[in-house]
Design a protein around this motif. Structure first.
Motif, PDB file in Angstrom:
ATOM      1  N   VAL A  68     -47.540 -16.692 -27.315  1.00  0.00           N
ATOM      2  CA  VAL A  68     -47.649 -18.116 -27.644  1.00  0.00           C
ATOM      3  C   VAL A  68     -49.096 -18.490 -27.923  1.00  0.00           C
ATOM      4  O   VAL A  68     -49.399 -19.245 -28.852  1.00  0.00           O
ATOM      5  CB  VAL A  68     -47.068 -18.965 -26.494  1.00  0.00           C
ATOM      6  N   LEU A  69     -50.031 -17.965 -27.108  1.00  0.00           N
ATOM      7  CA  LEU A  69     -51.444 -18.255 -27.332  1.00  0.00           C
ATOM      8  C   LEU A  69     -51.911 -17.717 -28.682  1.00  0.00           C
ATOM      9  O   LEU A  69     -52.661 -18.391 -29.406  1.00  0.00           O
ATOM     10  CB  LEU A  69     -52.282 -17.658 -26.187  1.00  0.00           C
ATOM     11  N   ARG A  70     -51.483 -16.500 -29.007  1.00  0.00           N
ATOM     12  CA  ARG A  70     -51.860 -15.951 -30.308  1.00  0.00           C
ATOM     13  C   ARG A  70     -51.291 -16.791 -31.450  1.00  0.00           C
ATOM     14  O   ARG A  70     -51.971 -17.069 -32.443  1.00  0.00           O
ATOM     15  CB  ARG A  70     -51.384 -14.499 -30.428  1.00  0.00           C
ATOM     16  N   GLU A  71     -50.036 -17.184 -31.304  1.00  0.00           N
ATOM     17  CA  GLU A  71     -49.415 -18.003 -32.346  1.00  0.00           C
ATOM     18  C   GLU A  71     -50.091 -19.370 -32.454  1.00  0.00           C
ATOM     19  O   GLU A  71     -50.249 -19.912 -33.555  1.00  0.00           O
ATOM     20  CB  GLU A  71     -47.923 -18.178 -32.059  1.00  0.00           C
ATOM     21  N   LEU A  72     -50.521 -19.939 -31.288  1.00  0.00           N
ATOM     22  CA  LEU A  72     -51.200 -21.224 -31.312  1.00  0.00           C
ATOM     23  C   LEU A  72     -52.539 -21.108 -32.029  1.00  0.00           C
ATOM     24  O   LEU A  72     -52.910 -21.974 -32.833  1.00  0.00           O
ATOM     25  CB  LEU A  72     -51.408 -21.721 -29.877  1.00  0.00           C
ATOM     26  N   GLY A  73     -53.296 -20.034 -31.739  1.00  0.00           N
ATOM     27  CA  GLY A  73     -54.558 -19.824 -32.444  1.00  0.00           C
ATOM     28  C   GLY A  73     -54.349 -19.642 -33.935  1.00  0.00           C
ATOM     29  O   GLY A  73     -55.086 -20.207 -34.757  1.00  0.00           O
ATOM     30  N   ALA A  74     -53.321 -18.856 -34.291  1.00  0.00           N
ATOM     31  CA  ALA A  74     -53.034 -18.655 -35.713  1.00  0.00           C
ATOM     32  C   ALA A  74     -52.617 -19.959 -36.375  1.00  0.00           C
ATOM     33  O   ALA A  74     -53.009 -20.252 -37.512  1.00  0.00           O
ATOM     34  CB  ALA A  74     -51.934 -17.607 -35.872  1.00  0.00           C
ATOM     35  N   ALA A  75     -51.846 -20.791 -35.645  1.00  0.00           N
ATOM     36  CA  ALA A  75     -51.424 -22.070 -36.213  1.00  0.00           C
ATOM     37  C   ALA A  75     -52.621 -22.997 -36.424  1.00  0.00           C
ATOM     38  O   ALA A  75     -52.706 -23.710 -37.427  1.00  0.00           O
ATOM     39  CB  ALA A  75     -50.395 -22.733 -35.302  1.00  0.00           C
ATOM     40  N   THR A  76     -53.580 -22.987 -35.465  1.00  0.00           N
ATOM     41  CA  THR A  76     -54.783 -23.814 -35.626  1.00  0.00           C
ATOM     42  C   THR A  76     -55.570 -23.393 -36.859  1.00  0.00           C
ATOM     43  O   THR A  76     -56.031 -24.228 -37.652  1.00  0.00           O
ATOM     44  CB  THR A  76     -55.652 -23.701 -34.368  1.00  0.00           C
ATOM     45  N   ASN A  77     -55.737 -22.101 -37.019  1.00  0.00           N
ATOM     46  CA  ASN A  77     -56.441 -21.601 -38.211  1.00  0.00           C
ATOM     47  C   ASN A  77     -55.705 -21.981 -39.493  1.00  0.00           C
ATOM     48  O   ASN A  77     -56.326 -22.363 -40.495  1.00  0.00           O
ATOM     49  CB  ASN A  77     -56.596 -20.092 -38.125  1.00  0.00           C
ATOM     50  N   ASN A  78     -54.395 -21.884 -39.439  1.00  0.00           N
ATOM     51  CA  ASN A  78     -53.608 -22.244 -40.623  1.00  0.00           C
ATOM     52  C   ASN A  78     -53.749 -23.725 -40.971  1.00  0.00           C
ATOM     53  O   ASN A  78     -53.797 -24.106 -42.142  1.00  0.00           O
ATOM     54  CB  ASN A  78     -52.134 -21.900 -40.404  1.00  0.00           C
ATOM     55  N   VAL A  79     -53.808 -24.577 -39.899  1.00  0.00           N
ATOM     56  CA  VAL A  79     -53.960 -26.016 -40.155  1.00  0.00           C
ATOM     57  C   VAL A  79     -55.308 -26.305 -40.803  1.00  0.00           C
ATOM     58  O   VAL A  79     -55.414 -27.102 -41.745  1.00  0.00           O
ATOM     59  CB  VAL A  79     -53.806 -26.793 -38.828  1.00  0.00           C
ATOM     60  N   SER A  80     -56.367 -25.645 -40.300  1.00  0.00           N
ATOM     61  CA  SER A  80     -57.691 -25.840 -40.892  1.00  0.00           C
ATOM     62  C   SER A  80     -57.703 -25.400 -42.351  1.00  0.00           C
ATOM     63  O   SER A  80     -58.219 -26.104 -43.231  1.00  0.00           O
ATOM     64  CB  SER A  80     -58.729 -25.063 -40.088  1.00  0.00           C
ATOM     65  N   GLU A  81     -57.142 -24.224 -42.605  1.00  0.00           N
ATOM     66  CA  GLU A  81     -57.088 -23.748 -43.982  1.00  0.00           C
ATOM     67  C   GLU A  81     -56.265 -24.674 -44.866  1.00  0.00           C
ATOM     68  O   GLU A  81     -56.610 -24.929 -46.017  1.00  0.00           O
ATOM     69  CB  GLU A  81     -56.501 -22.330 -44.008  1.00  0.00           C
ATOM     70  N   LEU A  82     -55.182 -25.207 -44.277  1.00  0.00           N
ATOM     71  CA  LEU A  82     -54.323 -26.110 -45.052  1.00  0.00           C
ATOM     72  C   LEU A  82     -55.056 -27.408 -45.381  1.00  0.00           C
ATOM     73  O   LEU A  82     -54.917 -27.946 -46.486  1.00  0.00           O
ATOM     74  CB  LEU A  82     -53.042 -26.401 -44.263  1.00  0.00           C
ATOM     75  N   ASN A  83     -55.863 -27.916 -44.445  1.00  0.00           N
ATOM     76  CA  ASN A  83     -56.641 -29.129 -44.725  1.00  0.00           C
ATOM     77  C   ASN A  83     -57.644 -28.888 -45.845  1.00  0.00           C
ATOM     78  O   ASN A  83     -57.815 -29.725 -46.742  1.00  0.00           O
ATOM     79  CB  ASN A  83     -57.364 -29.574 -43.451  1.00  0.00           C
ATOM     80  N   GLU A  84     -58.323 -27.745 -45.781  1.00  0.00           N
ATOM     81  CA  GLU A  84     -59.274 -27.426 -46.838  1.00  0.00           C
ATOM     82  C   GLU A  84     -58.587 -27.311 -48.189  1.00  0.00           C
ATOM     83  O   GLU A  84     -59.069 -27.823 -49.202  1.00  0.00           O
ATOM     84  CB  GLU A  84     -59.997 -26.123 -46.497  1.00  0.00           C
TER      85      GLU A  84
ATOM     86  N   GLU B 236     -59.179 -29.665 -51.530  1.00  0.00           N
ATOM     87  CA  GLU B 236     -59.482 -29.066 -52.827  1.00  0.00           C
ATOM     88  C   GLU B 236     -58.429 -29.448 -53.862  1.00  0.00           C
ATOM     89  O   GLU B 236     -58.742 -29.740 -55.025  1.00  0.00           O
ATOM     90  CB  GLU B 236     -59.550 -27.550 -52.680  1.00  0.00           C
ATOM     91  N   LEU B 237     -57.169 -29.473 -53.425  1.00  0.00           N
ATOM     92  CA  LEU B 237     -56.090 -29.846 -54.343  1.00  0.00           C
ATOM     93  C   LEU B 237     -56.207 -31.302 -54.772  1.00  0.00           C
ATOM     94  O   LEU B 237     -55.953 -31.640 -55.939  1.00  0.00           O
ATOM     95  CB  LEU B 237     -54.737 -29.588 -53.676  1.00  0.00           C
ATOM     96  N   ASN B 238     -56.599 -32.160 -53.838  1.00  0.00           N
ATOM     97  CA  ASN B 238     -56.777 -33.577 -54.186  1.00  0.00           C
ATOM     98  C   ASN B 238     -57.890 -33.744 -55.228  1.00  0.00           C
ATOM     99  O   ASN B 238     -57.765 -34.539 -56.171  1.00  0.00           O
ATOM    100  CB  ASN B 238     -57.099 -34.384 -52.935  1.00  0.00           C
ATOM    101  N   GLU B 239     -58.995 -33.008 -55.021  1.00  0.00           N
ATOM    102  CA  GLU B 239     -60.088 -33.088 -55.990  1.00  0.00           C
ATOM    103  C   GLU B 239     -59.640 -32.622 -57.374  1.00  0.00           C
ATOM    104  O   GLU B 239     -59.931 -33.265 -58.389  1.00  0.00           O
ATOM    105  CB  GLU B 239     -61.263 -32.243 -55.504  1.00  0.00           C
ATOM    106  N   ARG B 240     -58.917 -31.497 -57.379  1.00  0.00           N
ATOM    107  CA  ARG B 240     -58.420 -31.012 -58.669  1.00  0.00           C
ATOM    108  C   ARG B 240     -57.456 -31.994 -59.308  1.00  0.00           C
ATOM    109  O   ARG B 240     -57.453 -32.192 -60.531  1.00  0.00           O
ATOM    110  CB  ARG B 240     -57.743 -29.661 -58.489  1.00  0.00           C
ATOM    111  N   LEU B 241     -56.633 -32.621 -58.466  1.00  0.00           N
ATOM    112  CA  LEU B 241     -55.652 -33.577 -58.985  1.00  0.00           C
ATOM    113  C   LEU B 241     -56.356 -34.797 -59.571  1.00  0.00           C
ATOM    114  O   LEU B 241     -55.972 -35.302 -60.640  1.00  0.00           O
ATOM    115  CB  LEU B 241     -54.697 -33.992 -57.864  1.00  0.00           C
ATOM    116  N   GLU B 242     -57.410 -35.280 -58.891  1.00  0.00           N
ATOM    117  CA  GLU B 242     -58.160 -36.415 -59.422  1.00  0.00           C
ATOM    118  C   GLU B 242     -58.816 -36.059 -60.749  1.00  0.00           C
ATOM    119  O   GLU B 242     -58.812 -36.846 -61.699  1.00  0.00           O
ATOM    120  CB  GLU B 242     -59.215 -36.850 -58.406  1.00  0.00           C
ATOM    121  N   GLU B 243     -59.387 -34.857 -60.814  1.00  0.00           N
ATOM    122  CA  GLU B 243     -59.999 -34.433 -62.075  1.00  0.00           C
ATOM    123  C   GLU B 243     -58.955 -34.344 -63.191  1.00  0.00           C
ATOM    124  O   GLU B 243     -59.188 -34.782 -64.323  1.00  0.00           O
ATOM    125  CB  GLU B 243     -60.682 -33.086 -61.888  1.00  0.00           C
ATOM    126  N   ALA B 244     -57.803 -33.769 -62.854  1.00  0.00           N
ATOM    127  CA  ALA B 244     -56.738 -33.634 -63.861  1.00  0.00           C
ATOM    128  C   ALA B 244     -56.237 -35.000 -64.324  1.00  0.00           C
ATOM    129  O   ALA B 244     -55.994 -35.225 -65.513  1.00  0.00           O
ATOM    130  CB  ALA B 244     -55.586 -32.810 -63.298  1.00  0.00           C
TER     131      ALA B 244
END
Length: 272
Positions: free
Chosen positions: A167-183, A187-195
């Motif tokens: 569970v701890l490993r999965e929680l750490g992986a989920a936190t990393n995934n959330v950070s990557e997803l926010n980034e 980036e997607l919002n910026e591209r969408l605004e440019e488009a």
């Protein structure tokens, strides 16, 4: 259990057993005839050996599972039955192919098979069960329960610790995934605004081109009408379209004169 394993246990094993019993019939019958049994009694030899082997194997397995005496003798009987069946097949085929001939010893050995089978079956059937007192059974039950409890606690503790680490490993992986997803979202919002900005600019440019085109066609139609009027001809739709080489649909699409009778109103037109 997978379906193919179930199919093997329920279909393949019985089929193979029946096929093996069927194949063993001719040799054992021939050996019985060689030992002196008549046509009427010889077919009982395969049944004798096959049933003996099955009974010995089943009794041996049951007694091993229930911790009853007589397991070894039943196992020995099963091995003897298999040895007799294999020997009967081999000897029968050797005699049939003229590699060996019958003898007094062979006749005596084959003749002793039914009495030996009966004797061993009776021995297995009459083997006494283990007699234990109630206190012995309770003590054994207590030991078994304590052993099971110890194993259960140990296994549960190990499973809980393993699950916690997982569970701890999965929680750490989920936190990393959330950070990557926010980034990625930023980036997607910026591209969408440019488009969207590029699309709006293109749409504005396209709209300007369309308006210029409509204005040009409308002016051409108005010029053609004035030219026909100067020639003293009636500026009908058909003549204007023929002069400009356009269709009537294009004429009505790009030229819609207002009903104003003034000079400015007569020259005005709307684009739409």
């Amino acid at each position: 259990m997978p379906w193919y394993i179930k199919a093997v246990l329920r279909i393949a094993l019985p089929a193979a057993c029946l096929a093996a019993l069927y194949l063993s019939i001719p040799g054992e019958v021939a050996l019985a005839k060689t030992a002196g049994w008549s046509e009427h009694y010889a077919p009982a030899m395969p049944i004798c050996l096959s049933v003996y082997a099955l009974a010995a194997g089943a009794i041996s397995g049951f007694r091993r599972k229930m911790r009853l005496p007589g397991e070894k003798t039943a196992l020995i009987g099963g091995v003897m039955a298999l040895a007799l069946a294999m020997g009967a097949q081999s000897i029968s085929h050797l005699i049939e192919q003229s590699y060996m001939a019958g003898s007094a010893a062979l006749t005596v050995a084959v003749s002793c098979i039914p009495p030996l089978v009966i004797a061993h079956l009776i021995h297995m059937a009459e083997t006494p069960a283990v007699v234990r007192t109630a206190s012995e059974e309770l003590e054994e039950l207590r030991e078994v329960s304590q052993s099971l409890m110890t194993e259960l606690v140990a296994s549960e503790s190990a499973a809980l610790a393993s699950h916690t680490r997982l569970v701890l490993r999965e929680l750490g992986a989920a936190t990393n995934n959330v950070s990557e997803l926010n980034e990625e979202t930023e980036e997607l919002n910026e591209r969408l605004e440019e488009a969207l900005g590029e699309e709006e600019a293109m749409a504005t440019e396209e709209q300007g081109k369309t308006q210029k085109k409509r204005l040009s066609i409308a002016r051409s139609i108005e010029g053609a009408r004035e030219s026909l009027a100067a020639q003293g001809k009636k500026a009908t739709v058909a003549r204007v379209c023929e002069t400009l080489g356009i269709s009537s649909a294009t004429y009505y699409r790009y030229y819609q004169p207002k009903t104003d009778t003034s000079s400015e109103g007569m020259l005005s037109f709307s684009v739409g």
